[in-house]
Design a protein around this motif. Structure first.
Motif, PDB file in Angstrom:
ATOM      1  N   GLY A   6       0.779  -1.222   0.000  1.00 53.18           N
ATOM      2  CA  GLY A   6       0.000   0.000   0.000  1.00 53.18           C
ATOM      3  C   GLY A   6       0.816   1.280   0.000  1.00 53.18           C
ATOM      4  O   GLY A   6       0.384   2.281   0.545  1.00 53.18           O
ATOM      5  N   ASN A   7       2.002   1.249  -0.611  1.00 59.88           N
ATOM      6  CA  ASN A   7       2.853   2.442  -0.701  1.00 59.88           C
ATOM      7  C   ASN A   7       3.238   3.009   0.656  1.00 59.88           C
ATOM      8  O   ASN A   7       3.329   4.222   0.842  1.00 59.88           O
ATOM      9  N   ARG A  54       4.570   7.586   3.676  1.00 57.92           N
ATOM     10  CA  ARG A  54       3.912   7.243   2.424  1.00 57.92           C
ATOM     11  C   ARG A  54       4.896   7.394   1.265  1.00 57.92           C
ATOM     12  O   ARG A  54       5.739   8.284   1.269  1.00 57.92           O
ATOM     13  N   ASP A  81       3.744   7.419  -2.087  1.00 52.36           N
ATOM     14  CA  ASP A  81       2.924   7.720  -3.264  1.00 52.36           C
ATOM     15  C   ASP A  81       3.596   8.655  -4.270  1.00 52.36           C
ATOM     16  O   ASP A  81       3.291   8.596  -5.458  1.00 52.36           O
ATOM     17  N   LEU A  82       4.484   9.513  -3.817  1.00 56.16           N
ATOM     18  CA  LEU A  82       5.066  10.524  -4.699  1.00 56.16           C
ATOM     19  C   LEU A  82       6.386  10.093  -5.343  1.00 56.16           C
ATOM     20  O   LEU A  82       6.968  10.862  -6.116  1.00 56.16           O
ATOM     21  N   GLU A  89       8.657   7.294  -7.711  1.00 53.61           N
ATOM     22  CA  GLU A  89       8.417   6.344  -8.804  1.00 53.61           C
ATOM     23  C   GLU A  89       8.783   4.906  -8.444  1.00 53.61           C
ATOM     24  O   GLU A  89       7.968   4.020  -8.586  1.00 53.61           O
ATOM     25  N   PHE A 124       5.094  12.148   3.921  1.00 53.98           N
ATOM     26  CA  PHE A 124       5.275  11.677   2.551  1.00 53.98           C
ATOM     27  C   PHE A 124       6.732  11.801   2.137  1.00 53.98           C
ATOM     28  O   PHE A 124       7.330  12.877   2.281  1.00 53.98           O
TER      29      PHE A 124
END
Length: 81
Positions: A15-16, A30, A32-33, A35, A49
């Motif tokens: 889940g990143n 997290r 998510d940002l 690659e 993040f």
């Protein structure tokens, strides 16, 4: 103005989500940002993040400066007591 903190990825979960080491303190962040984050990548973390991967040479330079600032702060604290 934003503040990002240097950390190293120690574990990548589903889940990143990853576990990042902030100089001895670990916390979930997290991904998510990013690659293609990998374990042992150095990253800048802002509000939970990971926002950027930092190459190891640059990370070591940043860590050195942060360690120097921490040492100065400790000396100042000791001088007050």
């Amino acid at each position: 103005m934003c503040l990002a903190v240097l950390a190293q990825l120690k574990e990548i979960k589903e889940g990143n989500i990853a576990v990042a080491d902030f100089g001895g303190l670990t916390q979930e962040v997290r991904l998510d940002l990013l690659e293609e984050p990998k374990i042992d990548d150095w990253v800048l973390v802002h509000t939970g993040f990971a926002i950027q991967v930092v190459d190891e040479k640059e990370a070591m330079e940043m860590k050195k400066v942060l360690d120097e600032v921490a040492a100065i702060n400790e000396e100042m604290d000791n001088a007050r007591t």
